[in-house]
Scaffold this motif. Structure first.
Motif, mmCIF file in Angstrom:
data_model
loop_
_atom_site.group_PDB
_atom_site.id
_atom_site.type_symbol
_atom_site.label_atom_id
_atom_site.label_comp_id
_atom_site.label_asym_id
_atom_site.label_seq_id
_atom_site.Cartn_x
_atom_site.Cartn_y
_atom_site.Cartn_z
ATOM 1 N N GLY A 1 0.883 -1.311 -0.061
ATOM 2 C CA GLY A 1 -0.149 -0.056 0.060
ATOM 3 C C GLY A 1 0.839 1.300 0.057
ATOM 4 O O GLY A 1 1.868 1.345 -0.690
ATOM 5 N N ARG A 2 0.676 2.417 0.919
ATOM 6 C CA ARG A 2 1.495 3.390 0.942
ATOM 7 C C ARG A 2 2.330 3.471 2.055
ATOM 8 O O ARG A 2 3.061 4.423 2.655
ATOM 9 N N GLY A 3 2.447 2.127 2.867
ATOM 10 C CA GLY A 3 3.345 2.037 3.932
ATOM 11 C C GLY A 3 4.493 1.279 3.598
ATOM 12 O O GLY A 3 4.931 1.035 2.108
ATOM 13 N N VAL A 4 5.410 0.780 4.290
ATOM 14 C CA VAL A 4 6.697 0.185 4.144
ATOM 15 C C VAL A 4 6.542 -1.420 4.471
ATOM 16 O O VAL A 4 7.582 -2.059 4.005
ATOM 17 N N GLU A 5 5.497 -1.902 5.017
ATOM 18 C CA GLU A 5 5.245 -3.276 5.378
ATOM 19 C C GLU A 5 3.775 -3.562 5.301
ATOM 20 O O GLU A 5 3.025 -2.709 5.833
ATOM 21 N N GLY B 1 -6.164 -7.196 6.522
ATOM 22 C CA GLY B 1 -4.775 -7.231 7.136
ATOM 23 C C GLY B 1 -4.367 -6.125 7.654
ATOM 24 O O GLY B 1 -5.092 -5.277 8.206
ATOM 25 N N ILE B 2 -2.888 -5.643 7.484
ATOM 26 C CA ILE B 2 -2.617 -4.633 8.189
ATOM 27 C C ILE B 2 -1.474 -3.862 7.208
ATOM 28 O O ILE B 2 -1.121 -4.519 6.361
ATOM 29 N N ILE B 3 -1.213 -2.576 7.555
ATOM 30 C CA ILE B 3 0.047 -1.769 6.671
ATOM 31 C C ILE B 3 0.727 -0.950 7.886
ATOM 32 O O ILE B 3 0.178 -0.391 8.854
ATOM 33 N N ASN B 4 1.948 -1.448 8.024
ATOM 34 C CA ASN B 4 2.942 -0.600 8.600
ATOM 35 C C ASN B 4 3.547 0.783 7.953
ATOM 36 O O ASN B 4 4.060 0.441 6.585
ATOM 37 N N TYR B 5 3.536 1.925 8.622
ATOM 38 C CA TYR B 5 3.982 2.941 8.140
ATOM 39 C C TYR B 5 5.469 3.255 8.554
ATOM 40 O O TYR B 5 5.953 2.820 9.614
ATOM 41 N N ALA B 6 6.200 4.233 7.847
ATOM 42 C CA ALA B 6 7.530 4.737 8.233
ATOM 43 C C ALA B 6 7.943 5.281 9.420
ATOM 44 O O ALA B 6 8.532 5.268 10.037
ATOM 45 N N ASP B 7 6.530 5.924 9.979
ATOM 46 C CA ASP B 7 6.572 6.788 11.204
ATOM 47 C C ASP B 7 6.215 5.741 12.316
ATOM 48 O O ASP B 7 6.272 6.162 13.530
ATOM 49 N N THR C 1 3.665 3.907 12.718
ATOM 50 C CA THR C 1 2.154 3.522 12.997
ATOM 51 C C THR C 1 1.836 2.417 12.442
ATOM 52 O O THR C 1 2.238 1.881 11.389
ATOM 53 N N GLN C 2 0.557 1.802 12.636
ATOM 54 C CA GLN C 2 -0.032 0.528 12.072
ATOM 55 C C GLN C 2 -1.279 0.983 11.951
ATOM 56 O O GLN C 2 -2.033 1.315 12.653
ATOM 57 N N ARG C 3 -1.877 0.432 10.585
ATOM 58 C CA ARG C 3 -3.388 0.455 10.440
ATOM 59 C C ARG C 3 -3.830 -0.850 9.784
ATOM 60 O O ARG C 3 -3.142 -1.391 9.122
ATOM 61 N N GLY C 4 -5.214 -0.877 10.322
ATOM 62 C CA GLY C 4 -5.854 -2.001 9.549
ATOM 63 C C GLY C 4 -5.957 -1.733 8.228
ATOM 64 O O GLY C 4 -5.836 -0.493 7.658
ATOM 65 N N SER C 5 -6.126 -2.735 7.312
ATOM 66 C CA SER C 5 -6.264 -2.342 5.730
ATOM 67 C C SER C 5 -7.213 -3.587 5.277
ATOM 68 O O SER C 5 -7.644 -4.611 5.671
ATOM 69 N N TYR C 6 -7.688 -3.168 4.252
ATOM 70 C CA TYR C 6 -8.456 -4.371 3.357
ATOM 71 C C TYR C 6 -8.155 -4.436 1.775
ATOM 72 O O TYR C 6 -7.298 -3.424 1.479
ATOM 73 N N TRP C 7 -8.179 -5.319 1.106
ATOM 74 C CA TRP C 7 -8.081 -5.575 -0.392
ATOM 75 C C TRP C 7 -9.086 -6.230 -1.119
ATOM 76 O O TRP C 7 -9.586 -7.159 -0.658
ATOM 77 N N THR C 8 -9.175 -5.805 -2.291
ATOM 78 C CA THR C 8 -10.081 -6.512 -3.196
ATOM 79 C C THR C 8 -9.203 -6.184 -4.572
ATOM 80 O O THR C 8 -8.253 -5.298 -4.639
ATOM 81 N N GLY D 1 -10.378 -4.886 -7.236
ATOM 82 C CA GLY D 1 -10.767 -3.674 -7.745
ATOM 83 C C GLY D 1 -10.097 -2.339 -6.965
ATOM 84 O O GLY D 1 -9.761 -1.468 -7.623
ATOM 85 N N THR D 2 -9.896 -2.531 -5.635
ATOM 86 C CA THR D 2 -9.331 -1.502 -4.864
ATOM 87 C C THR D 2 -7.864 -1.621 -4.711
ATOM 88 O O THR D 2 -7.169 -0.591 -4.521
ATOM 89 N N GLY D 3 -7.316 -2.654 -4.627
ATOM 90 C CA GLY D 3 -6.069 -2.749 -4.191
ATOM 91 C C GLY D 3 -5.755 -2.713 -2.371
ATOM 92 O O GLY D 3 -6.994 -2.920 -1.913
ATOM 93 N N LEU D 4 -4.695 -2.448 -2.226
ATOM 94 C CA LEU D 4 -4.534 -2.465 -0.831
ATOM 95 C C LEU D 4 -4.870 -1.093 -0.130
ATOM 96 O O LEU D 4 -4.254 -0.117 -0.514
ATOM 97 N N ARG D 5 -5.721 -0.857 0.664
ATOM 98 C CA ARG D 5 -6.385 0.225 1.179
ATOM 99 C C ARG D 5 -6.140 0.390 2.738
ATOM 100 O O ARG D 5 -6.387 -0.741 3.433
ATOM 101 N N ASP D 6 -5.698 1.448 3.456
ATOM 102 C CA ASP D 6 -5.956 1.936 4.647
ATOM 103 C C ASP D 6 -7.269 1.713 5.302
ATOM 104 O O ASP D 6 -8.069 2.529 4.672
#
Length: 654
Positions: A284-288, A302-308, A310-317, A319-324
């Motif tokens: 996504g827009r994260g690093v992991e 799932g989840i997305i981890n960011y460079a700062d 922080t961690q965010r829950g995510s969803y994927w389809t 059509g949308t790709g990986l989203r926060d």
């Protein structure tokens, strides 16, 4: 749809297990809630129009969560809790009542359940050897046949056909078991390669996902797919050095996370199917990133981890790709499960850093379940939604215990009970006033409220007040000795149904230099070695008199609880004040097993007074290599920080 959290497997005894980064859990009441329940979601779009669903919340149990609960399509729940009275125990909620599933003499972990009400997991023998089991109400708890019946083994999942997968000791090795075919090993696919494998997820068609060593010498731990027709086939076409399959959908899609190189240890999400092969879904827009659940319509969570950090829950389809998935104004969120209605559940924090349970759909976004409570007992807070079934039932954790939210009118009977309200710190000899609120939605009435204080003083009848279906119970008690005690109350209705809730209090003897505290801190991702993905609330209680002699005699105590780590100190030694923080070291039992060491450092004061922190390291010595093995270290996860922030309660010094 099968969502399996393989990191609940006890990695210390196995010696080789699966790091991953997928989901977090908080500590574990009752009330009613309303959410918007949409139709099916695929590619980010809902099906039928949303309808309002009322949830009746049922108390399942109170204690520290030992592993993630699992629920079948009938709303039956398998779960495991740790309490000082019982240790680690596995339970089954059959839709009406909660049953203790028994043990082989030691602690029990229930990790999965199918639609027939069969539960699998592992239970320790009196000698501390974990054995895989299968349980049903009719047959009770039984070991599996073959090596799993006599050696170290754990079951990780069961499907609706009664097929069980897991791992048994040896290299270790993945296994498949059924009542008709017995146990068979799912070994490595490369001739001459080390025989290491693990099975983590399967579907009703019999597709099993796992990982195994590839190459001689090994070039990595690759994803495999097993079917009766093909056997175990290496399907990792991304050239990873490590892959973790987390879930398998009924249409045969596998999701999880993989590590491309050891030099750049950042996980990426993947999806595999027979038609697409193994796809790199990126970060996504994260690093992991990683995926931990997928439904039968192609919606994954799932989840997305960011460079700062922080961690965010995510969803994927597709059509949308990986989203926060967002937060409630805070910095963190986590997802745990998704159902075929397109509902995702998890936890997100608000601007104050407090975790709140949510349900998400593409139509509504995040919905804080606490804002939809109807006739809730006073003080009840849902902090995490950890499981959701296809009939819309949700398992959530709260400050009053593990609860089940049933859609519609739900099961009627018993009380909906809130948390025990009492001071976290109390002086020896001073009266402790405790109370609990409840909702008697069925108007059956209350027979009794019985309090226990954890100090051997025996049960005490409490005062009960009830009017128009709501009420409260209260009692007082004075402790004669310092210590960490569990205060509990059991409410019994006129039909004989009981509900118990508990809380911990620290009793101290005022003297110069005594350190005492109880509350919660945020355990960061990477702190728990056997599940480095886990982040969320951990509870602690600390009592440290100034005298090292008294500490050695057992007057000093430390308790720490988070899913996968239940620590009880054996001895605590104060090391004094260093850098403005109090330091301690000692020995402990972790998850009921002796032989652990710890170091603790903490500041004093409430969160509002400057954001106190806790630093904790827990380790043991490997019996073969004699090397130190770190089991928990929140300083490792945050090397430049003073420790994890205390978000509830405080640590005080006289």
């Amino acid at each position: 749809m099968r969502r399996i959290d393989g990191n609940d497997v006890p990695g210390r005894r196995l010696g080789w297990w699966l790091p991953c980064l997928l989901s977090g859990v908080a500590i574990v009441g009752a009330a009613s809630a309303q959410v918007q329940a949409p139709g099916a979601v695929e590619d980010g779009k809902t099906g039928s129009a949303p309808t309002t669903t009322t949830y009746r919340v049922i108390n399942l149990g109170s204690g520290a969560l030992s592993s993630l609960p699992e629920m079948n399509d009938r709303g039956q729940v398998a779960f495991s809790l740790f309490t000082p009275e019982t240790g680690e125990r596995g339970y089954f909620y059959n839709g009406t009542s909660v049953q203790d599933i028994g043990s082989f003499g030691g602690g029990t972990h229930a990790v999965d359940v199918n639609n027939a009400g069969q539960v699998v997991g592992w239970s320790a023998t009196p000698l501390g050897v974990d054995r895989a089991f299968i349980w049903s109400a009719g047959s009770g708890i039984r070991t599996l046949g073959g090596p799993a019946a006599t050696a170290y083994s754990v079951a990780t999942a069961i499907n609706n056909a009664g097929v069980v997968i897991g791992i048994y000791s040896g290299s270790p090795l993945a296994f498949r078991w059924s009542a008709s075919e017995g146990l068979e090993t799912l070994s490595a696919r490369t001739p001459g390669a080390p025989g290491m494998s693990s099975a983590t997820a399967l579907n009703d068609a019999g597709l099993i996902a796992g990982i195994g060593r590839v190459g001689d010498p090994p070039i990595g731990d690759h994803l495999f797919a097993w079917t009766r027709a093909t056997g175990a086939v290496d399907i990792d076409t991304l050239g990873s050095v490590y892959a973790l399959p987390a879930a398998v959908s009924e249409r045969g899609e596998i999701v999880g996370s993989f590590l491309a190189t050891r030099e750049n240890p950042r996980y990426r999400a993947f999806l595999w199917s027979r038609t697409t092969g193994m796809l790199d879904l990126g970060t996504g827009r994260g690093v992991e990133a990683g995926l931990g659940a997928i439904n039968d319509k192609g919606l994954a969570a799932g989840i997305i981890n960011y460079a700062d950090g922080t961690q965010r829950g995510s969803y994927w389809t597709r059509g949308t790709g990986l989203r926060d998935i967002g937060t409630f104004g805070g910095r963190f969120s986590r997802t745990h499960d998704v159902n075929n209605l397109g509902q995702i559940v998890g936890s997100a924090d608000n601007r104050a850093g407090q975790d709140r349970a949510f349900v998400w759909t593409a139509r509504t976004g995040l919905v804080d379940l606490n804002t939809r409570l109807r006739r809730a007992p006073a003080g009840l807070v849902l902090d995490d939604a950890v499981e959701i079934s296809d009939n819309g039932a949700i398992v959530a954790t709260s400050n009053a215990g593990l609860v089940l939210l049933q859609p519609g009118h739900g099961h009627k009977g018993g009380h909906a009970v809130g948390p025990v309200t009492a001071p976290g710190l109390v002086k020896v000899g001073a009266p402790l006033h405790a109370s609990v609120a409840f909702v008697d939605e069925d108007r059956t009435g209350t027979r009794s409220a019985t309090w226990s204080w954890g100090d051997g003083s025996g049960a005490q009848a409490g005062r009960v007040r009830e009017s128009n279906g709501t009420g409260s119970a209260s009692a007082s008690h004075s402790f004669s000795a310092p210590g960490i005690y569990t205060v509990g109350v059991t409410l019994v209705d006129r039909a004989g149904r009981s509900t118990t809730v508990r809380r911990t209090v620290v009793v101290y003897e005022p003297s110069a230099g005594v350190v005492a505290g109880t509350g919660a801190f945020i355990s960061p991702q990477g702190a728990l070695a056997k599940a480095p993905q886990r982040s969320g609330k951990a509870t602690f209680s600390l009592l440290a008199p100034p005298s090292s002699a008294r500490a050695a005699a057992g007057a000093a105590q430390l308790h720490v609880d988070l899913p996968g780590l239940n620590l009880r100190s054996v001895a605590v030694k104060p090391l004094g004040l260093q850098g403005g923080r109090r330091h301690f070291e000692g020995s402990a039992r972790v998850n009921g097993v002796d032989g652990y060491q710890f170091r603790l450092a903490t500041g004093t004061g409430a969160p509002a007074a400057g954001g106190s922190t806790i630093s904790l390291k827990v380790w043991h010595t490997d019996p073969v290599s004699k090397k130190e093995v770190v089991d928990y270290h929140n300083g490792r996860a945050q090397p430049n920080a003073a420790g994890s922030q205390i978000v509830e309660g405080s640590v005080s010094e006289e």
